[in-house]
Every structure is written in structure tokens, then in C-alpha cells.
Design an enzyme around this catalytic site. Structure first.
Site, PDB file in Angstrom:
ATOM      1  N   GLY A 236      -4.224  83.962  24.687  1.00  0.00           N
ATOM      2  CA  GLY A 236      -5.645  83.798  25.009  1.00  0.00           C
ATOM      3  C   GLY A 236      -5.878  82.547  25.827  1.00  0.00           C
ATOM      4  O   GLY A 236      -6.980  82.009  25.839  1.00  0.00           O
ATOM      5  N   ASP A 237      -4.822  82.075  26.481  1.00  0.00           N
ATOM      6  CA  ASP A 237      -4.971  80.871  27.306  1.00  0.00           C
ATOM      7  C   ASP A 237      -4.002  80.946  28.481  1.00  0.00           C
ATOM      8  O   ASP A 237      -3.790  82.023  29.020  1.00  0.00           O
ATOM      9  CB  ASP A 237      -4.753  79.618  26.447  1.00  0.00           C
ATOM     10  CG  ASP A 237      -5.611  78.463  26.913  1.00  0.00           C
ATOM     11  OD1 ASP A 237      -5.582  78.172  28.118  1.00  0.00           O
ATOM     12  OD2 ASP A 237      -6.301  77.844  26.085  1.00  0.00           O
ATOM     13  N   ASP A 238      -3.384  79.813  28.857  1.00  0.00           N
ATOM     14  CA  ASP A 238      -2.507  79.840  30.022  1.00  0.00           C
ATOM     15  C   ASP A 238      -1.190  80.549  29.694  1.00  0.00           C
ATOM     16  O   ASP A 238      -0.491  80.182  28.760  1.00  0.00           O
ATOM     17  CB  ASP A 238      -2.192  78.411  30.483  1.00  0.00           C
ATOM     18  CG  ASP A 238      -3.442  77.685  30.952  1.00  0.00           C
ATOM     19  OD1 ASP A 238      -4.393  78.361  31.382  1.00  0.00           O
ATOM     20  OD2 ASP A 238      -3.469  76.447  30.877  1.00  0.00           O
TER      21      ASP A 238
END
Ligand code: NAG
Ligand code: NAG
Ligand code: NAG
Ligand code: NAG
Ligand code: NAG
Ligand code: NAG
Ligand code: NAG
Ligand code: NAG
Ligand code: NAG
Ligand code: NAG
Ligand code: NAG
Ligand code: NAG
Length: 445
Positions: A236-238
Site C-alpha cells: 500500500g505504499d512504494d
């Protein structure tokens, strides 16, 4: 009676030739085999005993099954090989791990914490696609669902490579990372070949929200000559975050499922440090948007960002004012599936355009052979710092389509030289000027 599960055995004679044939020139003769104790018993002691016994000039085999790990752990491996058929199960005692002394702080940037650090030289850890780390992330994500998350708050990185020279991690699975899945710091000549990270919320209470922020696939920092190949990241991020002093990075065959896409940055967080990123080649990348009830975000293909030139608070949470450059980056053969902005550069992280602009300069960024589609109409957005501009950008064979019935937008602000997009960018300038006269600020995103 329980069988003796930790079996160090000294095999005299033939092993040196066997180990040399495997490639490391190991001269000694240690082999350890470890099987899980089971029944919820703590395996940390026997795991560490095996590493200590056979972690230099030896081979350690962890059989299939689940090894319960209850405290922080460093593996120092020198001329060693690890077969990890099973999972290291980091028991989800959230409050325990969040107590800083119970983790390591070897990752300087943002004072992040690690529960498992691998260090040393000339080693290979092969998890054979059957083992790796069980992060028990769901318990962590639920725990933090109503708490503030901050950089440096103690949530542990699942697998940290620190001060490694010539290390290989192969066919490794990390299930449900609570926070960053991987981090490589202060290391050189490292290869990750085969990595699966899977931060997927299954709690229906949080369906449709991003319950798994900060579950980056990897952050690279202060490391030279790192290769990442054959990765599959759900987060849910990089998917990948390329941070300061990453040089000579090769990335090949990476699928990013959900999240923000591949990041360079944020750079320039530390006013007293210079972030240098040079010679990066990435190819065969795929961004896949997941069903929105599982993971609502699929932000970019690739984005590059710096803090402003002003200091806005102090790290780990605040920062800015750092210097440096990003130079000679090629991103080749990318397929994007419904990303918000396929390529995005901005230099106002943690601040605004009214502040002192960043002096961290992007040059030699090349985007070649892209296909797929975006959810909006912005296809490429370069919003560079007026203090230094971006130079030598190329956008070639770039066939990413905007949302149906929308005209594509290409934004090039403070770009000194660009090839492949000049026409579209200059057209865009005129559009922007017209818009500004109309009182519409097209530049805000
Ligand atoms: C490991 O092998 C190296 C090279 O042969 C040797 O110098 C060193 O003493 C060995 N260390 C151990 C702990 O066996
Ligand atoms: C978060 O929610 C849990 C139960 O869902 C509750 O026990 C806890 O007090 C809440 N914490 C905060 C900081 O609101
Ligand atoms: C890094 O590893 C080298 C050996 O390769 C060692 O001499 C040095 O002390 C280590 N540095 C840290 C900070 O652990
Ligand atoms: C980079 O690392 C790889 C893998 O360890 C190694 O084979 C290669 O020689 C290194 N390249 C340089 C220039 O040192
Ligand atoms: C990722 O985790 C989800 C939820 O636990 C699971 O359904 C899915 O099969 C996993 N994906 C892979 C590739 O292991
Ligand atoms: C790409 O990586 C995936 C694992 O993420 C692997 O299954 C696949 O075989 C790789 N493709 C190639 C061409 O190596
Ligand atoms: C830079 O500043 C940080 C605090 O923000 C400090 O921890 C670090 O030691 C400094 N590094 C140098 C090289 O001065
Ligand atoms: C990066 O390396 C340069 C030297 O090449 C050094 O001055 C700078 O402090 C380093 N930055 C970080 C973040 O370690
Ligand atoms: C640019 O980076 C590539 C690796 O992607 C490297 O082979 C090449 O030598 C670099 N060019 C310069 C001028 O450093
Ligand atoms: C966007 O691209 C993906 C992957 O190429 C494709 O499956 C999807 O149908 C496309 N969507 C639209 C609206 O074109
Ligand atoms: C350069 O950046 C400044 C500050 O963001 C902005 O006001 C200006 O319009 C930009 N110049 C061009 C030509 O886009
Ligand atoms: C940056 O580029 C703009 C055009 O977009 C130009 O007007 C300006 O002079 C350049 N500034 C620098 C510092 O190169």
C-alpha cells in the site's frame, strides 16, 4: 521425547571441494540443520545457535515449517549458505516490538527499526520459494488502524541487509510485512533474485481503505551495485523506494500490485546530507491495479520527489533542505494498468512552491517503451525546481493512454531540455498560460 532438532555436524574432508563447486570458495566444513520445535515453542535460541555455529564458512539448513522468533535477531554470515525452506515467524507481540530496545536501529534514514538484520559478506540465503518471513502483518495493520503512524515510530522492517558485501537473497517470500518489507543499507554487490512481498488486508472492516501504508517492497540507502530481479510486490505504499546514495542499481522484472508505484525519494530530507542517486537501470516493470476493496491505490508508474530547499521540522518526520542529485536513470519497458499518473516528478515534498526551492537536481532521466493506461488525463508531469531545473529528459516510445474521452496532458515545468515531448510540453505551456489568465491554476495537483 523430542528429537534433537539442532544438529551441527562436522564433516571432515570432502566438503571444501563441494562448497567451492557451489561458488563461494568455502574452506571449512560446518553444516547445521534446524527443524522447528513446534507447539508454539520459541525457536530463537536454536536459530541463533545454528547461525553462530555454521554462519562462517558453513551451510545452515532450516527445514520446512514455522520457526517462532520472539526477539530481535542478527545473522552474521561470512562465506556461508543458508537454505531456508521454512518461515521465520515473527510473533505478533506488537507492544513488545514497538519498544525501541527490542529492535535494532541500523537504518539511519528516518531512524527506522529492524527486528531481523543480516550482515556479513559472501553469503547466499535461498528460501527456495517455500520459506522466508511470516510478518503477521494483519495484527499490526489492525493495531494501527486507529493510531497515528510516523516514520521512526518503531514498526519493524521485515528483512534488513546492513553492511553486506557480496550477498545474495534468493526466492524469498515475506508474508504480510507490518511495515517496509525490505531495506538494504550500507551495502555493496548485493543481489536479490526472487522476492515476494504480500501486504494484503483481509479484515472486511477495512475493505476499500488502504490499511497497509508504509509496506514498501524495499528501501535502498547508502548502497552500491544492488540488483533486484524477479520481484512481486503487493503493498500500500512504494513498491521500490530508491533513497539517498543508491548508485549502480539494476532492477529487472518487477510487478507492483497496488500502492504508489516506484519512488525515487523522498530525497533531500536531511539538511546536513547530500543524497546522490546515479546510474539506475530498470526494465520490465508492471504496475497492476488491484480490486479497490483490496487496495484502492495504484498511484504511479514511477515518481521522483524531493523535499523543498527549506527546513520544515526535523527527521524522522520532518525535514528538507538537503542537497544532491539524481543522474543517469533509465526506466525501460513498463506496463501500467490504471495508474493515477504514469510519470511524476515534483520537488515540494513536505512543503510548498512558495518556499525556497530545492537544489537537488534531476538530470538524465529516460523513460522508454511504456504502454498501458491512466485513470486521469495527466500522462507525464515534470514539476521541477526553478533553482536548478531538470535537464536531459527523454520520453520515447511512450504509449500510455488517458481515461476514455480525455485529452492527454503533459506537464513540463522548469525543464531545461527534453526530447520526445517538446511539442506536447510547449503546447501545454500555452494551455497553462491561458488557464492562468482565466484564474484557473492548472499546476496544482
Ligand atoms: C573461514 O575460512 C577462512 C578462509 O579459509 C579462514 O581464514 C577462517 O579462519 C575460517 N573461519 C572459521 C571460523 O572457520
Ligand atoms: C483502537 O481500537 C481498539 C479496538 O478496536 C480499542 O481497544 C483501542 O482503545 C483504540 N485505540 C485508540 C488509540 O483509539
Ligand atoms: C561492517 O563490516 C566490516 C567487515 O566487513 C566491519 O569491519 C565493520 O565493523 C562493520 N561495520 C559496522 C558498522 O558494523
Ligand atoms: C556487482 O555485484 C555483482 C554481484 O555481486 C558482481 O558480480 C559484480 O562484479 C559487481 N560489479 C562491480 C562493478 O563490482
Ligand atoms: C497474498 O495474501 C492474500 C491474503 O492473505 C492471499 O489471499 C493471497 O493469496 C496472497 N498472495 C500470494 C501471491 O501469496
Ligand atoms: C519474473 O518474475 C516472476 C516472479 O515475480 C517470475 O515468476 C517470472 O518467471 C519472471 N519472469 C522472467 C521472464 O524471468
Ligand atoms: C546529520 O543530521 C542528523 C540529524 O538530523 C544527525 O543524526 C547526523 O549525525 C548528521 N550527520 C552528519 C554527517 O553530520
Ligand atoms: C552520500 O555520499 C556523499 C559522498 O559521496 C556524502 O557526502 C553524503 O553525506 C552521503 N549522503 C548520505 C545520505 O549518506
Ligand atoms: C549510466 O548508467 C548505466 C547503468 O544504467 C551505466 O552503464 C552507464 O555507464 C552510466 N553512464 C554514465 C555516463 O555514467
Ligand atoms: C488498462 O490497461 C490494462 C492493462 O493493460 C487493461 O487490462 C485494461 O483493460 C485497460 N483499461 C482500459 C480502460 O483501457
Ligand atoms: C518554474 O517554477 C516556478 C515555481 O514553481 C513557477 O512559478 C514557474 O512558473 C515555473 N516556470 C515555468 C516556465 O514553468
Ligand atoms: C529553467 O527553465 C525555465 C524554462 O522552463 C527557464 O526559463 C529558466 O531560465 C531555467 N532556469 C534555470 C535555473 O536553468
Amino acid at each position: 521425547m523430542k528429537p534433537k532438532t539442532f544438529i551441527p555436524s562436522l564433516i571432515i574432508g570432502f566438503l571444501s571441494s563441494v562448497l567451492i563447486a557451489r561458488g563461494f570458495g568455502i574452506q571449512s566444513n560446518n553444516e547445521c540443520t534446524v527443524t522447528p520445535l513446534g507447539d508454539g515453542q520459541d525457536d530463537t535460541d536454536q536459530v541463533l545457535a545454528a547461525i553462530s555455529q555454521c554462519g562462517t564458512n558453513g551451510t545452515i539448513t532450516f527445514t520446512e515449517g514455522s520457526f517462532d522468533i520472539t526477539r530481535k535477531m542478527t545473522w552474521e554470515l561470512n562465506s556461508a549458505r543458508v537454505h531456508l525452506f521454512g518461515y521465520l515467524n515473527f510473533v505478533p507481540d506488537v507492544e513488545y516490538w514497538l519498544n525501541m530496545p527490542n529492535t535494532y536501529q541500523v537504518v539511519f534514514i528516518q531512524s527506522q527499526s529492524s527486528w531481523f538484520v543480516v550482515t556479513g559478506s559472501d553469503f547466499e540465503i535461498d528460501a527456495h520459494n517455500t520459506g522466508g518471513i511470516q510478518g503477521n502483518g494483519q495484527i499490526w495493520w489492525d493495531f494501527f488502524s486507529n493510531r497515528t503512524r510516523e516514520d521512526g515510530d518503531g514498526r519493524p522492517i521485515s528483512l534488513t541487509l546492513f553492511n553486506v558485501t557480496r550477498g545474495i537473497v534468493r526466492n524469498f517470500r515475506i508474508d504480510a510485512q507490518p511495515f517496509w518489507c525490505n531495506c538494504v543499507v550500507e551495502s555493496e554487490d548485493v543481489v536479490y533474485d526472487g522476492m515476494l512481498c504480500n501486504a494484503t488486508n483481509t479484515n472486511p472492516e477495512f475493505a476499500g481503505t488502504n490499511l497497509v501504508p508504509n509496506t514498501d517492497g524495499i528501501d535502498t540507502y547508502r548502497s552500491n551495485n544492488v540488483t533486484l530481479m524477479n520481484w512481486d510486490i503487493t503493498c500500500g505504499d512504494d513498491c521500490l523506494a530508491i533513497k539517498g546514495n543508491t548508485t549502480n542499481l539494476l532492477v529487472r522484472n518487477v510487478t507492483c500490485n497496488g500502492g504508489n508505484g516506484i519512488a525515487f525519494g523522498s530525497l533531500g530530507q536531511y539538511v546536513n546530507l547530500s543524497d546522490i542517486v546515479e546510474n539506475v537501470y530498470m526494465e520490465d516493470l508492471k504496475m497492476v491495479r488491484l480490486p479497490s476493496n483490496v487496495q484502492p491505490n495504484m498511484g504511479t508508474g514511477v515518481y521522483l520527489k524531493t523535499w523543498t530547499g527549506e527546513v520544515n521540522g526535523t527527521p524522522p518526520t520532518g525535514g528538507g533542505g538537503g542537497t544532491g542529485h539524481v543522474r543517469n536513470v533509465t526506466i525501460h519497458n513498463v506496463k501500467v494498468d490504471q495508474v493515477d499518473i504514469p510519470v511524476h516528478v515534483y520537488q515540494t515534498n513536505g512543503g510548498s512552491v512558495s518556499e525556497t526551492p530545492s537544489t537537488l537536481m534531476f538530470s538524465g532521466l529516460h523513460f522508454e517503451d511504456w504502454t498501458g493506461n491512466a485513470t486521469g488525463n495527466t500522462i507525464v508531469e515534470f514539476v521541477c525546481s526553478p533553482a536548478v531545473n531538470c535537464t536531459d529528459l527523454t520520453v520515447e516510445s511512450f504509449h500510455v493512454t488517458p481515461a476514455a474521452n480525455e485529452a492527454p496532458r503533459y506537464i513540463c515545468q522548469n525543464v531545461t531540455s527534453i526530447s520526445g515531448l517538446q511539442e506536447l510540453c510547449s503546447l501545454q505551456h500555452r494551455v497553462m498560460q491561458l488557464d492562468r489568465r482565466d484564474g484557473v491554476d492548472e499546476l496544482e495537483v
